[in-house]
Design a protein around this motif. Structure first.
Motif, short mmCIF file in Angstrom:
data_model
loop_
_atom_site.label_atom_id
_atom_site.label_comp_id
_atom_site.label_asym_id
_atom_site.label_seq_id
_atom_site.Cartn_x
_atom_site.Cartn_y
_atom_site.Cartn_z
N UNK A 136 3.69 -1.99 -3.68
CA UNK A 136 3.95 -1.56 -4.96
C UNK A 136 5.12 -0.88 -4.95
N UNK A 137 5.77 -0.55 -6.18
CA UNK A 137 7.18 0.38 -6.17
C UNK A 137 6.57 1.63 -5.88
N UNK A 138 7.48 2.36 -5.55
CA UNK A 138 7.35 3.78 -5.36
C UNK A 138 6.67 4.55 -6.34
N UNK A 139 5.78 5.48 -5.48
CA UNK A 139 5.08 6.28 -6.83
C UNK A 139 5.20 7.75 -6.51
N UNK A 140 5.59 8.59 -7.30
CA UNK A 140 6.06 9.89 -7.21
C UNK A 140 5.14 10.82 -6.23
N UNK A 141 3.71 10.48 -6.66
CA UNK A 141 2.62 11.07 -5.95
C UNK A 141 2.68 10.89 -4.48
N UNK A 142 3.55 10.05 -3.85
CA UNK A 142 3.31 9.96 -2.50
C UNK A 142 4.06 11.11 -1.81
N UNK A 143 4.98 11.95 -2.73
CA UNK A 143 5.81 12.88 -2.27
C UNK A 143 5.00 14.40 -2.70
N UNK A 144 3.66 14.24 -2.85
CA UNK A 144 2.90 15.27 -3.42
C UNK A 144 1.74 15.53 -2.11
N UNK A 685 12.24 3.03 1.06
CA UNK A 685 11.43 2.37 1.69
C UNK A 685 10.03 1.40 0.88
N UNK A 686 9.75 2.05 -0.21
CA UNK A 686 8.83 1.27 -1.02
C UNK A 686 9.41 -0.13 -1.32
N UNK A 687 10.61 -0.15 -2.03
CA UNK A 687 11.20 -1.32 -2.40
C UNK A 687 11.19 -2.59 -1.25
N UNK A 688 11.51 -1.84 -0.16
CA UNK A 688 11.55 -2.74 1.21
C UNK A 688 10.19 -3.37 1.16
N UNK A 689 9.29 -2.41 1.22
CA UNK A 689 8.03 -2.84 1.50
C UNK A 689 7.66 -4.08 0.48
N UNK A 690 8.13 -3.82 -0.69
CA UNK A 690 7.71 -4.77 -1.81
C UNK A 690 8.22 -6.11 -1.55
N UNK A 691 9.64 -6.24 -0.77
CA UNK A 691 10.30 -7.48 -0.11
C UNK A 691 9.29 -7.88 1.21
N UNK A 693 5.71 -7.42 2.21
CA UNK A 693 4.57 -6.61 2.16
C UNK A 693 3.53 -6.30 3.27
N UNK A 694 3.85 -7.17 4.68
CA UNK A 694 2.93 -7.22 5.68
C UNK A 694 3.25 -5.84 6.26
N UNK A 695 4.51 -5.20 5.94
CA UNK A 695 4.78 -3.53 6.38
C UNK A 695 3.97 -2.74 5.81
N UNK A 696 3.79 -1.61 6.18
CA UNK A 696 3.11 -0.46 5.83
C UNK A 696 3.85 0.80 5.25
N UNK A 697 4.21 1.48 4.10
CA UNK A 697 5.10 2.46 4.12
C UNK A 697 4.17 3.89 4.32
N UNK A 698 4.74 4.70 5.35
CA UNK A 698 3.80 5.54 5.92
C UNK A 698 4.52 7.09 5.33
N UNK A 699 4.12 8.00 4.72
CA UNK A 699 4.75 9.29 4.28
C UNK A 699 4.21 10.38 5.11
N UNK A 700 4.43 10.82 6.41
CA UNK A 700 4.00 11.75 7.06
C UNK A 700 3.88 12.94 6.42
N UNK A 701 2.89 13.89 6.63
CA UNK A 701 2.81 15.11 6.26
C UNK A 701 2.83 16.20 7.51
#
Length: 754
Positions: A136-144, A685-691, A693-701
């Protein structure tokens, strides 16, 4: 002449008042027919009508219905917490200490058994997901950052009134239990308990009154909910509905009735026949509270009959009634407070959300997820789901999707399961408190055998999904065909490397009435060529809007992210220093040492740091501290500025960093296994993930953030000032936010066709 006559309407055994209908008005015939139907039919018609209206009418026409649906839900919820509290206080207060200990202790064992079964079902659900890779496209909550779960605050109220005001159900339950237990030791407590009983009856009266408007409320809720779901999402949403709905039906219609029949003398057929009507109403309204009194009375009736046949002759009817009534009246409100099977089954939405966004929950994470899910299930449903999505590193914005499909289908099946689990807990808990657990477990063999049906259903569902055509990657299609949100025309691309006369000089730009921008190629979603070969993206559109409002003709030069001696195409610094453009429009991370060679505009964007990974090896590493422990980690970087390299090396001191010409080359290396991860911004990264989709976008905390700005030639102070001032206006009128959300978050806009 038309004759008006009064019509008194009776539905579901309740007098809804008098409606005056004009018999001569033929256009009122549908209304007369609707009002003559029973409440359950009216609700089902409101459900169907809401779905149809939501799919057919534009969103603007449905805006008033959103407030109507929200008001209906609030009215329904208003008496719930006070009712649960006073019912629990009165029920526990009637008991003796020994009786309360036996009833609550044995019922707790039954409840824990139900929890284990439904959590096992949640664990099975991901096995039914087909191999449809999507993102999916970027979601702002990914940065919360996820909020920590404070069980002490959740369960122990410092101020009971604050717990009521903030809907902290576990804290309210603990307070009510403590007060009820304290009442057991109070002499002459019956008058006070009678007062609580009358209050509970009055609160149920409020719920019964609001229930009269359920058809209208269901219509408004379903209209707005169905409008929020895109047609392209339906095949994937059907996966969740089929799996969770099927498991809910198997639990409610097969497993729980067999367990009741195995522990008590009540046959399955008699049980289902007795509760058929309240279960239908609960399914139609998706609200269990409206049928609670019926569930209580029917449970008492079945237990009376079972106990009467089981006890020796000579037991009085009043004695039999006293044995059954108190346990049922205590367990019914308690069963509503503790997580029921329907509420726990809804935890399956979290693995579904991970599958839907390409961030599946790994097997190693499942035990922690289930335990956290069980604890959070004491929270209100939407709060619990938001917390869990945050906790598992998934976009909490997906809670809107959860609400939509929950209201459309899943909530009704979940309510059906919740009702049956309450019935089972009340009947089995009462029976084992009086008779004890069965000494022979042969009667439970059918229920144990029924558990084998669940994995079979899940695997058969997966096989069926795999046979269906794979749904179109709607997000990719949108990204590659998206047009400008506000700008008009096309973005012209300059071929070759002709320097600009006086690059970055505002007065020269005004005289030429033209401005040239530099942008990175394949810089999704900021600047890239779409399926038609046109240059588009958020940065490109902002450049178009600036030129339009300043009376300039825009043009664009495509540059590389990192320079290469064997490639004549320059990078950003080289393009500015050689005078190929007036403004490097790409929103890049600010590298402080570059400020000695070029000028930065004001920072206009904050990027979140993320990793694109492949496979499950790193998917559970959601903390930077976890990634630090990975030996030999190979990370691709799309920049080579010394300051940024040292900054990233501080985050991952054990990693080996590889730079490349651009993100596309790095991702090719990741796909081929030559890299373990590619460091990107979360937005891009979210847009590249859309292109891919077998990859995973990870936002470490904890979240790492980087400022982004645009660059100009060193002697471009005037142009920088004009750009910064213009951008402030775009911030104030919402233009920048509209463009950003359109390209980065994938929010499509309906343009005025006039």
């Amino acid at each position: 002449m038309a004759i008006s006559r009064p019509l008194r309407i009776l539905q579901a055994g309740q007098d809804l008042g008098v409606v005056r209908i004009d018999r001569g008005a033929t256009w009122l015939a549908p209304a007369r027919l609707f009002l003559r139907q029973n409440l359950a039919i009216q609700i089902l018609e409101g459900l169907v009508a809401g779905i149809l209206v939501g799919r057919l009418l534009p969103a603007s026409a449905l805006a008033p219905l959103s407030g109507l649906g929200d008001g209906f839900i609030r009215l329904f919820q208003m008496p719930v917490l006070p009712f649960l509290s006073v019912s629990l206080i009165a029920g526990v207060g009637r008991l003796q200490f020994a009786q309360a200990s036996r009833l609550l202790g044995r019922s707790a064992l039954v409840l824990i058994g139900f929890w284990l079964v439904v959590l096992l079902a949640v664990l099975l659900v991901p096995l039914g997901f087909p191999s449809w890779h999507d993102a999916s496209f970027f979601k702002p909550s990914l940065l919360q950052a996820p909020k920590p779960l404070d069980l002490t605050e959740l369960f122990i109220p410092v101020n009971p009134f604050a717990a009521f005001a903030e809907t902290q159900i576990p804290a309210v339950v603990l307070f009510s239990l403590a007060l009820g237990i304290a009442l057991i030791a109070v002499p002459k407590r019956q008058p006070l308990i009678d007062v609580f009983d009358r209050i509970a009856e009055a609160l149920l009266g409020i719920s019964a009154f609001v229930a009269r408007f359920t058809p209208l409320g269901v219509f408004a809720i379903l209209a707005t909910a169905s409008a929020s779901i895109e047609s392209s999402q339906l095949p994937r949403l059907a996966v969740y509905v089929v799996l969770q709905g099927g498991i809910a039906l198997l639990l409610a219609g097969l497993f729980l009735p067999l367990v009741i029949a195995g522990v008590t003398p009540i046959p399955v057929r008699q049980l289902l026949r007795s509760f058929r009507t309240p279960l239908t109403i609960a399914f139609a309204t998706a609200n269990m509270l409206v049928v609670l009194p019926i569930l209580v009375e029917l449970s008492k009736t079945l237990l009376y009959e079972a106990r009467a046949a089981h006890l020796a002759p000579g037991v009085s009817e009043q004695e039999l009634k006293d044995q059954v009534d108190l346990p049922v009246e205590v367990l019914a409100p308690l069963a509503l407070v503790f997580p029921d099977m329907g509420r726990l089954l809804s935890l399956a939405f979290v693995p579904f959300a991970g599958w839907l966004t390409g961030n599946s929950i790994s097997l190693q994470e499942m035990p922690g997820f289930l335990l956290t899910g069980l604890a959070s299930a004491f929270l209100e449903g939407i709060l619990a789901m938001t917390f869990l999505l945050d906790r598992m590193g998934l976009p909490s914005d997906l809670v809107q999707l959860y609400i939509a499909i929950d209201q459309l289908a899943v909530a009704r099946l979940g309510t059906l399961l919740a009702c049956m689990s309450v019935i089972a807990l009340v009947i089995i808990g009462t029976w084992v408190s009086l008779e004890g657990f069965p000494k022979r477990f042969r009667r439970l063999v059918p229920a144990a055998t029924a558990l084998a049906v669940f994995p079979g259903f899940v695997l058969l569902s997966r096989v069926g999904f795999q046979l269906l055509p794979k749904p179109v990657n709607s997000a990719r299609d949108q990204l590659m065909h998206q047009d400008f949100a506000l700008a008009k025309g096309r973005a012209p691309v300059v071929q070759g490397w002709t320097p600009v006369d006086q690059p970055g000089d505002w007065q020269a730009i005004r005289r030429a009435q033209a401005i040239r921008y530099c942008v990175h190629e394949q810089d999704y979603p900021m600047a890239y060529r779409n399926a038609d070969g046109e240059l588009v993206g958020a940065d490109v559109e902002m450049g178009m809007l600036f030129a339009k409002q300043m009376g300039l003709k825009p043009s664009y030069v495509l540059i590389d992210r990192i320079g290469n001696e064997n490639d004549p195409r320059p990078d950003g610094l080289q393009a500015l220093e050689r005078g190929y453009c007036d403004l490097k429009l790409s929103s890049d991370v600010m590298a402080p040492m570059q400020a000695a060679r070029t000028r930065f505009t004001d920072a206009h964007l904050t990027y979140g740091v993320a990793l694109l990974i492949k496979g499950s090896a790193l998917s559970s590493k959601r903390q930077w501290s976890d990634l630090v422990e990975v030996q030999g980690l190979r990370v691709g970087l799309g920049f080579e500025a010394p300051f940024l390299l040292r900054l990233v090396a501080g985050w991952l001191p054990q990693a080996k960093f590889i730079s490349s010409q651009g993100t596309d080359a790095l991702l090719k290396a990741l796909q081929e296994g030559r890299l373990d991860a590619v460091l990107v911004t979360a937005q891009q990264g979210a847009s590249w993930n859309v292109l891919q989709p077998n990859l995973t976008l990870l936002v470490p905390q904890p979240l790492k953030s980087l400022p982004a700005a645009r660059q100009l030639p060193w002697k471009s102070a005037a142009l920088a000032g004009v750009w910064n001032a213009w951008l402030r206006f775009q911030e104030m009128d919402g233009t920048r936010q509209t463009v950003y959300r359109h390209w980065v978050e994938g929010i499509e806009l309906r343009k005025d066709k006039s």
